[in-house]
Write an enzyme that holds these catalytic residues in place. Structure first.
Site, short mmCIF file in Angstrom:
data_model
loop_
_atom_site.label_atom_id
_atom_site.label_comp_id
_atom_site.label_asym_id
_atom_site.label_seq_id
_atom_site.Cartn_x
_atom_site.Cartn_y
_atom_site.Cartn_z
N HIS A 1 61.65 53.29 43.07
CA HIS A 1 60.23 53.65 43.45
C HIS A 1 59.86 55.23 42.93
CE1 HIS A 1 61.60 51.09 46.63
NE2 HIS A 1 60.35 50.71 46.73
N LEU B 1 34.19 49.75 46.13
CA LEU B 1 34.98 51.12 46.68
C LEU B 1 36.29 51.35 45.91
CD1 LEU B 1 34.87 53.18 48.65
CD2 LEU B 1 36.11 51.84 50.20
N CYS C 1 43.87 45.93 46.57
CA CYS C 1 43.62 44.95 47.32
C CYS C 1 44.43 43.87 46.94
CB CYS C 1 42.17 44.59 46.99
SG CYS C 1 40.94 45.87 47.38
N HIS D 1 67.20 38.87 48.87
CA HIS D 1 66.93 40.24 48.67
C HIS D 1 66.04 40.72 49.80
CE1 HIS D 1 65.63 43.94 47.00
NE2 HIS D 1 64.39 43.46 46.84
N1 GLN Z 1 62.54 39.31 42.81
C1 GLN Z 1 61.51 40.08 42.82
C2 GLN Z 1 61.17 41.22 41.85
O1 GLN Z 1 62.50 41.52 41.24
C3 GLN Z 1 61.61 40.75 44.38
C4 GLN Z 1 60.53 41.70 44.80
C5 GLN Z 1 60.76 42.28 46.19
O2 GLN Z 1 61.40 42.40 46.61
N2 GLN Z 1 59.43 42.88 46.51
O3 GLN Z 1 60.38 41.97 41.49
ZN ZN Z 2 62.44 44.44 46.90
#
Ligand code: GLN
Ligand code: ZN
Length: 768
Positions: A708, A18, A530, A655
């Protein structure tokens, strides 16, 4: 006779057919007819699997080209106006649903995609229905009815599944309406369409419709509880039998309400909440069918058929033919077929494979269990039972699972082990002396662009085309390149860039003992995407250092403090299939201890700043608020256990990338990381209100660059964001960094964006 059925089956296909077909369609490589043909072929195969396994019904309606919640939005005509001329269009076609999901499709005008978020506490993402005041709905898709015809044509006895009206609304979000507009007000407008759907299905000869209402395992406001009564009093009149499906947890305070709804059957989750079975049996009206979700639909462990047979004997006695059996929830959340994991290239050894069951195997488990309970077991069922018992006995006794050294270490761990030597106010000046950073220090979150070259090198290595030495040499070259570029950009705390990591969890999973990887164990995460979660099967140990040589090498290339980079224990746990023979908290602590050794090894190698990522901390929150504190206690403790082995002079970062901190800010503060970097750029720093109100005591790097999007943020814009941050947090405790890692971006965007970011920090230093 006990009926065997499932709530839903994975639709991606054993070979991710798919995924391949939808992506080919989006690219223009195949046309819509070819895509539809692939969909039909997959459905036919999956129904055939269910039929061949001996299920009493096959389930129709679980198929989706993108998402089953989006399918219901299409069915109801709930299409945001940016994708359509009018509310409730007459027909919502396939490309419109793709545009809602991804912003664009081979036809139609692109527009901003709908929000996507995790489905309850799974790693599956659904498209959030957008709801507004006065919204109109109408039956706008024939897809479900077509699929019913298809299944009937193939001669199957079917049951139809569909997300129920209240869970669909519950998963939705109010968009532009009165301040106090509640999406629940739309229920009256939706119910007639559901009524029409049920009538159409009845007209097609469908006997049973399963309405999925997992919202019933969450804390529901009183108005929603009442709405369940209203809705099902109305839908209960439909000319079909309704099976109300609940899963992912216990009905709890919604038990009486749920059991009393005027429907013909109820499905409950007896894996997550086995204790509710007796209470449900005690309260179930005598006209109702009870479908017991006894096989784990969320995990990949082989079922203990002997134990389940015994546990279900009372239900069988009390319910007689009104007992149905099923997996706890749709099998969407597990990989397709364990039979693929054999032969050349297999990554799971036979012993480990014997402990597992994927979706295809779970069909057999349900069928055999039903016959065993009825005492009409075939020789094949008895053999399955014997094999399961034997495999599980071997699993319980296996030395690969239980390691006395791990148990002893865990038992010897004290509360003090999770605490840093001194409190933050004492650590901070020591770190400042050691690190000599300017005000508003600049850093990044860890990864730099995963270029085509890096990925090609990794593929070549995995395929055995290049040696380990050659592979590692390439990665070192990439690290040198990334460090040099950060020096040129003037970043204060550089990173090594994570070129050597395919994935932030897989990378660590591959190096820890007690963790295995399947070869084809793909699970749908969203749309065509996936993931292949690691399988945590045994006690966790770290046979050797995992990241030290890379960080050491990176540090050797610069005088600036190189930031070490680790994935935290909660995130590793959350993104894996976790063993079911001990509490998740225990498994998490084992991972934490392995990471603790990595942290102290990094420190010993001269790394002065170490980041432990926990992007999944929030998504691990239980579905019921009453369970939050217990989870947060052990999750926070695991993080601290991994971090606290270092000296005061070593700076621990963490983070997180999500935009809701209000309700867990206390836990975030309790992590006691010296620095936390978070996603904030899209929320205009409003997110920092929670930190301000809580008087968050340590340092914060509120993301100023939204990674993003491909857009390059301007200096002024980032300075303005930081000024807003300064209204809430003092300058001495602020860092300047992007929202998240840069691995999905290209250098052409990253280079100018970071140049601007460093310049923004310089402007701030001049001003403050
Ligand atoms: N250290 C990871 C990166 O920079 C953190 C990714 C995340 O927070 N999803 O890719
Ligand atoms: Zn992140």
């Amino acid at each position: 006779m006990t009926l065997a059925h499932i709530l839903g089956y994975p639709r991606i296909g054993a070979d991710r057919e798919l995924k391949k077909a939808t992506e080919a369609y989006w690219k223009g490589d195949i046309d819509q007819a070819a895509l539809e043909a692939e969909g039909r072929a997959l459905r036919a195969r999956h129904w055939q699997d269910q039929q061949a396994a001996g299920l009493d019904f096959i389930t129709v309606g679980d198929f989706a080209f993108y998402d089953q919640v989006l399918n219901v939005s299409a069915l109801l005509g709930a299409v945001p106006r940016r994708f359509t001329e009018q509310d409730a269009p007459a027909v919502v076609d396939l490309d419109t649903t793709f545009r809602m999901a991804r912003g664009r499709a081979p036809t139609g005008t692109p527009a901003a995609a709908c929000e996507m978020t995790k489905y309850f506490d799974t790693n599956y993402h659904y498209l959030v229905p957008e709801l507004h005041e006065g919204q109109r709905f109408r039956l706008s898709s024939e897809r479900l009815f077509d699929e019913v015809e298809e299944a009937k044509g193939a001669g199957h006895r079917i049951k139809v599944t569909l997300t129920g009206p209240l869970t669909w609304l519950w998963l939705g979000k109010e968009k532009d309406g009165r301040e106090d507009f509640s999406r629940l007000e739309l229920l009256d407008a939706i119910l007639p369409v559901y009524g029409q759907v049920l009538a159409r299905l009845a007209g097609q000869g469908v006997e049973w419709v399963q309405l999925d209402e997992p919202a019933l395992v969450q804390d529901l406001p009183q108005a929603w509880k009442e709405a369940y009564e209203t809705a099902y009093n109305q839908l209960g009149n439909a000319p079909v039998k309704l099976l109300l499906a609940t899963y992912f947890g216990a009905l709890g305070d919604n038990l009486r309400l749920t059991v009393g709804l005027p429907v013909d059957g109820l499905h409950i989750d007896a894996v997550r909440a086995p204790e509710q079975l007796t209470a449900v049996l005690d309260n179930l009206p005598s006209y109702k069918v009870l479908s017991v979700g006894a096989i784990d639909g969320r995990n990949i462990w082989r079922a203990d058929l002997a134990l389940l047979r015994e546990r279900l004997s009372e239900a069988r006695l009390r319910l007689g033919d009104r007992l149905w059996l099923a997996p706890s929830c749709s099998l969407l959340h597990v990989p397709v077929d364990l039979a693929r994991e054999v032969g050349e290239g297999a990554t799971l050894d036979p012993e480990l494979r014997g402990w597992l069951a994927f979706a295809r195997q779970k069909l057999d488990e349900v069928v055999s269990l039903a016959r065993l309970i009825d005492q009409r077991a075939t020789p094949e069922d008895r053999q399955r039972l014997a094999e399961a018992s034997e495999a599980l006995e071997a699993r319980r006794a296996s030395t690969r699972i239980h390691r006395p050294d791990v148990a002893a270490r865990l038992a010897a761990t004290t509360a003090a082990d999770a605490e840093r030597a001194s409190a933050y106010p004492e650590r901070a000046p020591k770190q400042a002396r050691r690190l000599q950073l300017p005000l508003f220090p600049t850093t990044t979150i860890g990864s730099f662009p995963q270029t085509g070259d890096i990925r090609a090198t990794r593929r070549a290595f995995k395929a055995g085309e290049i040696t380990l030495e050659a592979y590692e040499a390439c990665m070192r070259e990439e690290i040198a390149h990334v460090v040099a570029r950060q020096e040129a950009l003037g970043l204060d705390v550089p990173v090594h860039g994570e070129a050597e990591r395919n994935d932030m969890v897989e990378y660590f999973g591959e190096q820890l003992d007690g963790v295995a990887f399947s070869r084809f164990g793909w699970v749908q995460s969203y749309g065509s995407r996936c993931v292949k979660p690691p399988v945590i099967f045994g006690d966790i140990t770290r046979p050797a250092a995992m990241t030290v040589r890379w960080s050491e090498y990176a540090q050797s290339l610069t005088d600036k403090p190189m930031k070490g980079m680790l994935t935290g224990p909660v995130t590793i746990l959350q993104w894996s299939f976790v063993r079911d023979d001990q509490p998740r908290a225990t498994t998490c602590r084992q991972i934490a201890l392995a990471l603790r050794d990595e942290v102290t090894d990094l420190e010993a190698a001269g790394i002065a700043v170490i980041q432990i990522d926990e992007p999944a901390l929030r998504e691990g929150l239980p579905l019921r608020q009453g369970d939050w504190q217990d989870y947060l206690d052990w999750a926070v403790n695991a993080f601290k256990l991994s971090a606290a082995g270092v000296r005061d002079e070593t700076q621990i970062h963490t983070h997180m990338c999500y935009s809701e901190f209000n309700d867990i800010i206390g836990a975030i503060a309790a992590l006691d990381a010296d620095v936390i970097t978070i996603e904030t750029s899209r929320s205009d720093m409003e997110l920092l209100d929670a930190f301000q109100e809580f008087a968050y005591p340590n340092e914060i790097g509120p993301g100023v660059y939204d990674i993003h999007t491909p857009n390059i943020p301007e200096v002024d814009w980032m300075v303005a964001l930081m000024e807003k941050a300064l209204d809430r947090i003092p300058a001495q405790r602020l860092w300047v960094n992007p929202d998240c890692g840069l691995k999905t971006r290209g250098w052409a965007e990253v280079e100018p964006a970071l140049t601007h970011m460093v310049e923004a920090a310089r402007v701030l230093r001049r001003r403050h």
